[in-house]
Write a protein that holds these residues in place. Structure first.
Motif, mmCIF file in Angstrom:
data_model
loop_
_atom_site.group_PDB
_atom_site.id
_atom_site.type_symbol
_atom_site.label_atom_id
_atom_site.label_comp_id
_atom_site.label_asym_id
_atom_site.label_seq_id
_atom_site.Cartn_x
_atom_site.Cartn_y
_atom_site.Cartn_z
ATOM 1 N N VAL A 143 0.822 -1.208 0.000
ATOM 2 C CA VAL A 143 0.000 0.000 0.000
ATOM 3 C C VAL A 143 0.855 1.255 0.000
ATOM 4 N N TYR A 144 1.878 1.318 0.850
ATOM 5 C CA TYR A 144 2.674 2.528 0.968
ATOM 6 C C TYR A 144 3.697 2.692 -0.153
ATOM 7 N N ASN A 145 3.805 1.684 -1.007
ATOM 8 C CA ASN A 145 4.810 1.753 -2.059
ATOM 9 C C ASN A 145 4.232 1.451 -3.439
ATOM 10 N N HIS A 146 4.119 0.188 -3.789
ATOM 11 C CA HIS A 146 3.835 -0.105 -5.186
ATOM 12 C C HIS A 146 2.385 0.157 -5.594
ATOM 13 N N LEU A 147 1.450 -0.114 -4.706
ATOM 14 C CA LEU A 147 0.047 0.115 -5.074
ATOM 15 C C LEU A 147 -0.218 1.595 -5.342
ATOM 16 N N THR A 148 0.039 2.426 -4.344
ATOM 17 C CA THR A 148 -0.207 3.857 -4.531
ATOM 18 C C THR A 148 0.773 4.470 -5.527
ATOM 19 N N GLY A 149 1.954 3.873 -5.660
ATOM 20 C CA GLY A 149 2.926 4.375 -6.625
ATOM 21 C C GLY A 149 2.548 4.109 -8.059
ATOM 22 N N ALA A 150 1.568 3.227 -8.279
ATOM 23 C CA ALA A 150 1.147 2.892 -9.641
ATOM 24 C C ALA A 150 0.047 3.804 -10.159
ATOM 25 N N GLU A 151 -0.439 4.728 -9.306
ATOM 26 C CA GLU A 151 -1.472 5.670 -9.755
ATOM 27 C C GLU A 151 -0.981 7.089 -9.495
ATOM 28 N N ASN A 152 -0.947 7.887 -10.531
ATOM 29 C CA ASN A 152 -0.448 9.250 -10.407
ATOM 30 C C ASN A 152 -1.432 10.087 -9.586
ATOM 31 N N MET A 179 13.340 1.346 -11.534
ATOM 32 C CA MET A 179 14.443 2.011 -12.224
ATOM 33 C C MET A 179 13.915 2.536 -13.561
ATOM 34 N N GLY A 180 13.537 3.819 -13.592
ATOM 35 C CA GLY A 180 12.996 4.403 -14.808
ATOM 36 C C GLY A 180 11.766 5.236 -14.511
ATOM 37 N N ALA A 181 11.291 5.954 -15.500
ATOM 38 C CA ALA A 181 10.083 6.764 -15.334
ATOM 39 C C ALA A 181 8.855 5.872 -15.323
ATOM 40 N N LYS A 182 7.910 6.200 -14.472
ATOM 41 C CA LYS A 182 6.654 5.438 -14.431
ATOM 42 C C LYS A 182 5.790 5.850 -15.630
ATOM 43 N N PRO A 183 5.385 4.912 -16.469
ATOM 44 C CA PRO A 183 4.629 5.253 -17.680
ATOM 45 C C PRO A 183 3.126 5.396 -17.424
ATOM 46 N N TYR A 184 2.743 6.459 -16.726
ATOM 47 C CA TYR A 184 1.338 6.669 -16.399
ATOM 48 C C TYR A 184 0.522 6.963 -17.661
ATOM 49 N N LYS A 185 -0.658 6.316 -17.744
ATOM 50 C CA LYS A 185 -1.575 6.551 -18.853
ATOM 51 C C LYS A 185 -3.005 6.491 -18.337
ATOM 52 N N SER A 186 -3.903 7.080 -19.089
ATOM 53 C CA SER A 186 -5.326 7.046 -18.742
ATOM 54 C C SER A 186 -6.116 6.407 -19.875
ATOM 55 N N VAL A 187 -5.725 5.194 -20.215
ATOM 56 C CA VAL A 187 -6.416 4.419 -21.255
ATOM 57 C C VAL A 187 -6.907 3.123 -20.622
ATOM 58 N N PHE A 226 15.342 8.198 -5.724
ATOM 59 C CA PHE A 226 15.864 9.372 -6.431
ATOM 60 C C PHE A 226 14.959 9.651 -7.622
ATOM 61 N N ASP A 227 14.470 10.886 -7.730
ATOM 62 C CA ASP A 227 13.671 11.329 -8.877
ATOM 63 C C ASP A 227 14.501 12.366 -9.621
ATOM 64 N N LYS A 228 14.841 12.075 -10.859
ATOM 65 C CA LYS A 228 15.765 12.927 -11.620
ATOM 66 C C LYS A 228 15.264 14.366 -11.747
ATOM 67 N N LEU A 229 13.969 14.580 -11.894
ATOM 68 C CA LEU A 229 13.455 15.938 -12.057
ATOM 69 C C LEU A 229 13.577 16.763 -10.779
ATOM 70 N N LEU A 230 13.735 16.093 -9.644
ATOM 71 C CA LEU A 230 13.959 16.812 -8.389
ATOM 72 C C LEU A 230 15.443 17.044 -8.129
ATOM 73 N N ALA A 266 7.122 9.471 -6.207
ATOM 74 C CA ALA A 266 8.100 9.728 -7.260
ATOM 75 C C ALA A 266 7.494 9.595 -8.654
ATOM 76 N N SER A 267 8.067 10.342 -9.578
ATOM 77 C CA SER A 267 7.745 10.279 -11.008
ATOM 78 C C SER A 267 6.370 10.838 -11.357
ATOM 79 N N GLN A 268 5.712 11.501 -10.399
ATOM 80 C CA GLN A 268 4.387 12.054 -10.713
ATOM 81 C C GLN A 268 4.463 13.181 -11.727
ATOM 82 N N THR A 269 5.659 13.792 -11.884
ATOM 83 C CA THR A 269 5.848 14.800 -12.929
ATOM 84 C C THR A 269 6.724 14.281 -14.060
#
Length: 576
Positions: free
Chosen positions: A325-334, A347-355, A502-506, A561-564
């Motif tokens: 819950v505190y990591n992968h579940l909530t981390g999978a939804e922007n 390791m990498g950007a999260k590929p969020y989509k709304s399809v 680590f989030d590269k944009l930050l 992380a990776s929300q932006t």
């Protein structure tokens, strides 16, 4: 019908608790940014005008109904209820006269993913029936059950369910999950008998042999074709079947699978699978190209742990629920957009989509489940399991009531204040979970320190009066996690239940290559590093070396992380 196996843990009623704080914001975002925006027309189109545009397009409406029903129970959201009613009634209206409720044209019925889609019809309609008591939803579910019973079996003219589903038949046999629920809701033994048929079919020629393989070798990566989502779905069904029968033969393989996953195939963020399959022992590749952490797998792992928690009340299952819950579940939804990541890399950007994808429908189900295990009762005693702010109400001692009002900034810190308000002064036990990662765990009641044992649950058994205060305080230490065989020479950081990354944009001025000391580090608050509109308030600075020079890097919780769009680095090179 009641379960035959004692329910050691019973969930708090969803309408009797409010979760706020960090988790509450994620649940709110799930409703407003994801469930509100579901394309109802697209989800129902294949039922109304067959065939559907995709072999498993029929799964999505049932997944939506389950998630939305749980969310509505918790929040009593009128807008969501209108959406639920409209969707459920259109689904019921699309059912054919023989009970068929799929998206295939007549010549292709009961092939590919058709049984699988009917599974989700049952899940959605039974969720709606449980919420509303709307009898046509149960009737439609029974008609689905009846057509499955008539179509599949060992009698002449019946189909082999193994041959009617993908992944060694596991897609089709996973209908065992809601069929156990249909038996409970209807009381009709024929649905239980169909579950027994499914377990027997596991050993059909070219069957998945789920029970026999797990009983003998206990390895999910060597069971059937090792497909994680479908296998876990069957395991959830077997756990439910054990609960309604008390037959240990259905529980034994589930426990073997859980142990194997938890010890050898689980990522530090609480998910499993790469390329949608269980991999070899401790092989946990985590980049975008590894297709790790399928969202459907994360949610179904949560479902399995919830079933086992209900059976045993053991905190090891709460540990895994918390990890996910505190990591992968909530981390999978922007949290900004409601977009969902099908595979969510470390390791990498999260590929969020709304399809429309299976994971876009599954992740909201997992998030909507959270209030089912944040609080509840263990052996009848009110139990606080997740330290989130909010209110939890329940009954005690012959229909007397008690409300627990929790105030805290967790997971930012470990200072928790719980006000206990029984309807009348009452003696009863309150249980507090002592997290496996917590140190310096202390409890006091009205300022008086209490004895804290080394057990995972702390018992407070006394006469409670209105306004009594439980104060819980603990430290959230930072653990250094080893990269294992997939990331040798690398480490990750875990603070409390949260993995920090680590989030590269930050960290825009830092090079891609940097390293940190594993044994000599100190986290410092870095709130000012977060951009405007960032969802979340946690950021931490740690010293590093970049291009041979001292540097500071900013870490944030993996879920944030990776929300932006930033590239995530979880496994960081350790300095020698």
């Amino acid at each position: 019908m009641a379960y035959k196996v004692k329910e050691t843990f019973s969930s708090a009623l969803l309408n009797q608790q409010t979760v706020t704080g960090w988790l509450g914001e994620r649940m709110k975002a799930n409703t407003e940014n994801r469930l509100y925006k579901v394309e109802e027309t697209a989800l129902l189109a294949g039922f109304i005008n067959k065939p559907g545009v995709h072999p498993w397009i029929g799964e999505h409406v049932g997944k939506f109904l389950e998630a939305a029903c749980n969310s509505y129970k918790n929040k009593n959201d009128t807008k969501l209820k209108i959406q639920i009613d409209r969707t459920a009634q259109q689904l019921i209206a699309s059912q054919l006269s023989d009970g068929y409720l799929g998206t295939y044209d007549p010549e292709n019925q009961w092939t590919s993913w058709d049984v699988w889609s009917h599974k989700y019809d049952l899940i959605g309609l039974l969720s709606y029936y449980e919420l509303t008591g709307y009898k046509p939803a149960l009737t439609a579910s029974e008609r689905v059950g009846d057509i499955l019973i008539n179509k599949f079996g060992d009698k002449p003219g019946q189909l082999d369910i193994i041959k009617s589903g993908s992944h060694v038949g596991m897609a089709a046999t996973s209908v065992i999950d809601p069929m156990t629920d249909l038996y409970r809701f209807s009381g009709a033994k024929k649905y239980l008998d169909f579950c027994f048929y499914i377990t027997k079919s596991y050993n059909n020629p070219k069957g998945p042999r789920i029970i026999s393989t797990l009983d003998s070798i206990g390895r999910v990566d060597k069971t059937a074709n090792s497909k994680a989502y479908e296998m876990l779905s069957n395991l959830v069904g077997l756990a439910k079947l054990y609960r309604v029968t008390a037959d240990e033969q259905f529980l034994k393989p589930v426990l073997a699978a859980w142990k194997d996953i938890a010890e050898k195939r689980l990522y530090i963020t609480g998910t499993t699978s790469s390329f949608e399959h269980f991999q070899d022992d401790h092989l946990l590749p985590a980049s975008n190209k590894d297709n790790m952490g399928e969202g459907c797998v994360t949610t179904t792992w949560i479902q399995l742990n919830f079933q086992l928690l209900s059976i045993f009340g053991d905190m090891k299952y709460v540990d895994e629920l918390e990890r996910s819950v505190y990591n992968h579940l909530t981390g999978a939804e922007n949290p900004q957009t409601g977009g969902v990541s099908y595979y969510t890399p470390l390791m990498g950007a999260k590929p969020y989509k709304s399809v429309i994808t299976c994971c876009m429908s599954s992740i909201p189900r997992g998030i909507a489940m959270i209030p089912l295990f944040t609080n509840g009762k263990i052996n009848g005693s009110p139990s606080i399991l997740f330290y989130q702010p909010g209110v939890y109400k329940t009954e005690i001692n012959n229909n007397e009531t008690v409300a627990f009002n929790t105030k805290t900034s967790f997971p930012e810190n470990g200072n928790i204040s719980i006000e206990v308000n029984p309807s009348n002064s009452q003696k009863f036990e309150v249980l507090l979970r002592k997290p496996y990662w917590a140190t310096d765990y202390k409890v006091s009641i009205n300022g008086t320190p209490q004895i804290v044992s080394d057990k995972a649950m702390i018992s407070l058994n006394r006469t409670w009066n209105k306004g009594d205060k439980i104060e819980v305080n603990f430290s959230l230490p930072v653990q250094v996690l080893d990269g294992g065989i997939s990331y040798p020479g690398a480490i990750a950081f875990q603070r409390g239940p949260q993995v920090l990354v680590f989030d590269k944009l930050l960290n825009p001025t830092l090079p891609q290559e940097f390293s940190v000391q594993a044994n000599n580090f100190q986290l410092q608050q870095a709130y000012n590093s977060l951009p405007v509109k960032w969802v979340g308030t946690q950021a931490y600075q740690v010293k590093a070396t970049a291009d041979g020079k001292p540097a500071n890097i900013v870490l944030v919780p993996y879920a944030d992380a990776s929300q932006t769009g930033g590239v995530v680095t979880t496994w960081i090179k350790a300095e020698k």
